[in-house]
Design a protein around this motif. Structure first.
Motif, PDB file in Angstrom:
ATOM      1  N   LEU A  47     101.141  63.079  32.638  1.00  0.00           N
ATOM      2  CA  LEU A  47     100.466  63.918  33.693  1.00  0.00           C
ATOM      3  C   LEU A  47      99.339  62.748  34.285  1.00  0.00           C
ATOM      4  O   LEU A  47      98.886  63.095  35.345  1.00  0.00           O
ATOM      5  CB  LEU A  47      99.808  65.040  33.252  1.00  0.00           C
ATOM      6  N   ILE A  48      98.940  61.780  33.408  1.00  0.00           N
ATOM      7  CA  ILE A  48      97.836  60.923  33.832  1.00  0.00           C
ATOM      8  C   ILE A  48      98.273  59.460  33.881  1.00  0.00           C
ATOM      9  O   ILE A  48      99.200  59.160  32.769  1.00  0.00           O
ATOM     10  CB  ILE A  48      96.476  61.145  33.114  1.00  0.00           C
ATOM     11  N   ARG A  49      97.920  58.618  34.809  1.00  0.00           N
ATOM     12  CA  ARG A  49      98.276  57.223  34.676  1.00  0.00           C
ATOM     13  C   ARG A  49      97.024  56.667  34.024  1.00  0.00           C
ATOM     14  O   ARG A  49      95.934  56.543  34.506  1.00  0.00           O
ATOM     15  CB  ARG A  49      98.338  56.691  36.207  1.00  0.00           C
ATOM     16  N   ARG A  50      97.338  56.169  33.030  1.00  0.00           N
ATOM     17  CA  ARG A  50      96.042  55.848  31.976  1.00  0.00           C
ATOM     18  C   ARG A  50      95.801  54.252  31.915  1.00  0.00           C
ATOM     19  O   ARG A  50      96.768  53.354  31.868  1.00  0.00           O
ATOM     20  CB  ARG A  50      96.434  56.238  30.514  1.00  0.00           C
ATOM     21  N   PHE A  54      90.003  56.573  34.429  1.00  0.00           N
ATOM     22  CA  PHE A  54      90.927  56.951  35.067  1.00  0.00           C
ATOM     23  C   PHE A  54      91.485  56.440  36.469  1.00  0.00           C
ATOM     24  O   PHE A  54      91.144  55.709  37.393  1.00  0.00           O
ATOM     25  CB  PHE A  54      90.185  58.266  35.619  1.00  0.00           C
ATOM     26  N   GLU A  55      92.964  56.359  36.482  1.00  0.00           N
ATOM     27  CA  GLU A  55      93.708  55.656  37.427  1.00  0.00           C
ATOM     28  C   GLU A  55      94.503  56.691  38.496  1.00  0.00           C
ATOM     29  O   GLU A  55      95.131  56.089  39.185  1.00  0.00           O
ATOM     30  CB  GLU A  55      94.495  54.523  36.823  1.00  0.00           C
ATOM     31  N   GLY A  56      94.369  57.933  38.171  1.00  0.00           N
ATOM     32  CA  GLY A  56      95.065  58.835  39.001  1.00  0.00           C
ATOM     33  C   GLY A  56      96.021  59.709  38.022  1.00  0.00           C
ATOM     34  O   GLY A  56      96.411  59.497  36.954  1.00  0.00           O
ATOM     35  N   LEU A  57      96.632  60.548  38.836  1.00  0.00           N
ATOM     36  CA  LEU A  57      97.776  61.549  38.085  1.00  0.00           C
ATOM     37  C   LEU A  57      98.966  61.076  38.858  1.00  0.00           C
ATOM     38  O   LEU A  57      99.254  60.456  39.747  1.00  0.00           O
ATOM     39  CB  LEU A  57      97.377  62.963  38.914  1.00  0.00           C
ATOM     40  N   THR A  58     100.092  61.120  37.658  1.00  0.00           N
ATOM     41  CA  THR A  58     101.498  60.879  38.074  1.00  0.00           C
ATOM     42  C   THR A  58     101.822  62.080  39.086  1.00  0.00           C
ATOM     43  O   THR A  58     101.178  63.146  39.341  1.00  0.00           O
ATOM     44  CB  THR A  58     102.267  61.323  36.804  1.00  0.00           C
ATOM     45  N   ALA A  59     103.007  61.789  39.547  1.00  0.00           N
ATOM     46  CA  ALA A  59     103.677  62.885  40.579  1.00  0.00           C
ATOM     47  C   ALA A  59     103.844  64.197  39.742  1.00  0.00           C
ATOM     48  O   ALA A  59     103.356  65.328  40.347  1.00  0.00           O
ATOM     49  CB  ALA A  59     105.074  62.497  40.979  1.00  0.00           C
ATOM     50  N   GLU A  60     104.009  64.177  38.426  1.00  0.00           N
ATOM     51  CA  GLU A  60     104.100  65.418  37.766  1.00  0.00           C
ATOM     52  C   GLU A  60     102.909  66.137  37.674  1.00  0.00           C
ATOM     53  O   GLU A  60     102.720  67.304  37.686  1.00  0.00           O
ATOM     54  CB  GLU A  60     104.796  65.231  36.432  1.00  0.00           C
ATOM     55  N   GLY A  61     101.790  65.303  37.481  1.00  0.00           N
ATOM     56  CA  GLY A  61     100.616  65.779  37.301  1.00  0.00           C
ATOM     57  C   GLY A  61     100.074  66.420  38.417  1.00  0.00           C
ATOM     58  O   GLY A  61      99.278  67.313  38.432  1.00  0.00           O
ATOM     59  N   GLU A  62      99.919  65.815  39.676  1.00  0.00           N
ATOM     60  CA  GLU A  62      99.829  66.342  40.830  1.00  0.00           C
ATOM     61  C   GLU A  62     100.422  67.602  41.166  1.00  0.00           C
ATOM     62  O   GLU A  62      99.897  68.513  41.603  1.00  0.00           O
ATOM     63  CB  GLU A  62     100.351  65.172  42.016  1.00  0.00           C
ATOM     64  N   GLN A  63     101.831  67.697  40.786  1.00  0.00           N
ATOM     65  CA  GLN A  63     102.418  69.172  40.855  1.00  0.00           C
ATOM     66  C   GLN A  63     101.862  70.106  40.055  1.00  0.00           C
ATOM     67  O   GLN A  63     101.638  71.367  40.516  1.00  0.00           O
ATOM     68  CB  GLN A  63     103.936  69.085  40.782  1.00  0.00           C
ATOM     69  N   ILE A  64     101.641  69.697  38.865  1.00  0.00           N
ATOM     70  CA  ILE A  64     100.818  70.724  37.721  1.00  0.00           C
ATOM     71  C   ILE A  64      99.656  71.151  38.428  1.00  0.00           C
ATOM     72  O   ILE A  64      99.260  72.268  38.165  1.00  0.00           O
ATOM     73  CB  ILE A  64     100.838  69.902  36.636  1.00  0.00           C
ATOM     74  N   VAL A  65      98.764  70.370  39.130  1.00  0.00           N
ATOM     75  CA  VAL A  65      97.418  70.920  39.604  1.00  0.00           C
ATOM     76  C   VAL A  65      97.681  71.717  40.452  1.00  0.00           C
ATOM     77  O   VAL A  65      96.813  72.999  40.686  1.00  0.00           O
ATOM     78  CB  VAL A  65      96.536  69.616  40.050  1.00  0.00           C
ATOM     79  N   VAL A  66      98.726  71.740  41.333  1.00  0.00           N
ATOM     80  CA  VAL A  66      98.994  72.918  42.393  1.00  0.00           C
ATOM     81  C   VAL A  66      99.119  74.021  41.731  1.00  0.00           C
ATOM     82  O   VAL A  66      98.581  75.076  42.291  1.00  0.00           O
ATOM     83  CB  VAL A  66     100.080  72.453  43.372  1.00  0.00           C
ATOM     84  N   TRP A  67     100.084  74.085  40.668  1.00  0.00           N
ATOM     85  CA  TRP A  67     100.262  75.331  40.208  1.00  0.00           C
ATOM     86  C   TRP A  67      99.153  75.771  39.444  1.00  0.00           C
ATOM     87  O   TRP A  67      98.956  77.130  39.163  1.00  0.00           O
ATOM     88  CB  TRP A  67     101.428  74.997  38.989  1.00  0.00           C
TER      89      TRP A  67
END
Length: 306
Positions: A47-50, A54-67
């Motif tokens: 979920l996180i680009r480590r 902190f370097e940002g969220l992965t595409a899956e992480g961004e979608q998880i945040v929406v939900w």
């Protein structure tokens, strides 16, 4: 446990910093990191680009945040609904507002608090129109007060409140103006201080001047109406503000208000909430207050200010 993990993801997406996200969730940074790691294991995706930071969220992480935002908002709404069934409306109503609508916010919050004594209110009153809609869509505020002249995007409900009309504030010693009105062209010839160009209230002024073939050329710009009024006490400025503000601030000594005409420009202001079913208790309660209120008195200055 899952709700805490989702809260951590939302906080990290908002703060873009592990320590600040942990602080906003009132947990230690290791606890936040461990919670997110467990969520990654459960979902079997990173979920996180480590990196070292902190370097940002992965595409899956961004979608998880929406939900996550939606799930947490629904959980909050359910809790408030159950509480309202037991003891009336409770919780904190979060309102986001454009600066020029602050006088309307004071009327609505007073009525809301009188009707719902167990609830509290938090107001963010220095937002741009686009910020109001963005925060609503992210479930970070319950209601917004903003311009609704342009079609509001799908997914929002609108309760129209009043038309924002404009007045020129200028020194009484400028005797060239007689009566209680002034044309936009005459106002543009004065040394003006105006709101910053990035603000919708300023764009309303620019549009009115454009209608008479002129372009605003202020000598001074600021990001709040209160600052505009303060500037007039110490400089040779005239300014253009919504008439609604004259119901909140007393005019500085030696300053008078003139209604701007030719054309009479007006921007429609409304209460905006998310279009969702069921509607949240707090949003429904504020909407009921707004529909019962008559805010048209904000469209004109007080008689003794003209």
């Amino acid at each position: 446990m899952i709700f805490s993990q989702l809260e951590y993801m939302v906080a990290l997406a908002r703060e873009r910093h592990f320590a600040r996200a942990a602080e906003s969730c009132s947990v230690s940074q290791p606890a936040l990191s461990e919670g997110i790691r467990k969520l990654e294991v459960e979902l079997d995706v990173p979920l996180i680009r480590r990196g070292n930071r902190f370097e940002g969220l992965t595409a899956e992480g961004e979608q998880i945040v929406v939900w996550a935002r939606r799930i947490l908002a629904d959980r909050k709404a359910l809790t408030e609904q159950i509480s309202a069934m037991r003891s009336g409306v409770t919780g904190q109503l979060r309102i986001g507002s454009i600066p020029t609508a602050s006088p309307a916010v004071t009327v609505l919050t007073a009525a809301f608090c009188a009707a719902h004594p167990l609830a509290s209110v938090h107001v963010a009153s220095d937002l741009r129109s686009e910020d109001v809609l963005r925060l609503l869509a992210a479930y970070e505020i319950d209601a917004g007060i903003t311009y609704v002249d342009d079609p509001v995007p799908d997914g929002f409900r609108v309760a129209r409140l009043y038309f924002e009309k404009y007045v020129l504030l200028t020194a009484e010693e400028r005797g060239a103006f007689t009566g209680s009105t002034v044309g936009w062209a005459d106002a543009a010839a004065l040394p003006l201080c105006l709101l910053d160009r990035s603000m919708q209230g300023r764009r309303q002024v620019d549009d009115a001047l454009r209608d008479v073939g002129l372009t605003a050329a202020p000598r001074l710009e600021t990001d709040s109406v209160a600052s505009l009024l303060a500037q007039m006490t110490a400089g040779p400025w005239s300014t253009i503000v919504p008439a609604a503000w004259l119901h909140v601030f007393q005019l500085p000594r030696g300053v008078r208000a003139l209604r701007l005409v030719g054309p009479e420009r007006q921007g429609e202001v409304g209460l905006v909430t998310l279009s969702r079913e069921p509607e949240t208790v707090l949003a429904r309660a504020l909407t009921a207050v707004a529909r019962a209120a008559d805010l048209t008195f904000l469209e004109n200055p007080l008689a003794d200010q003209l």
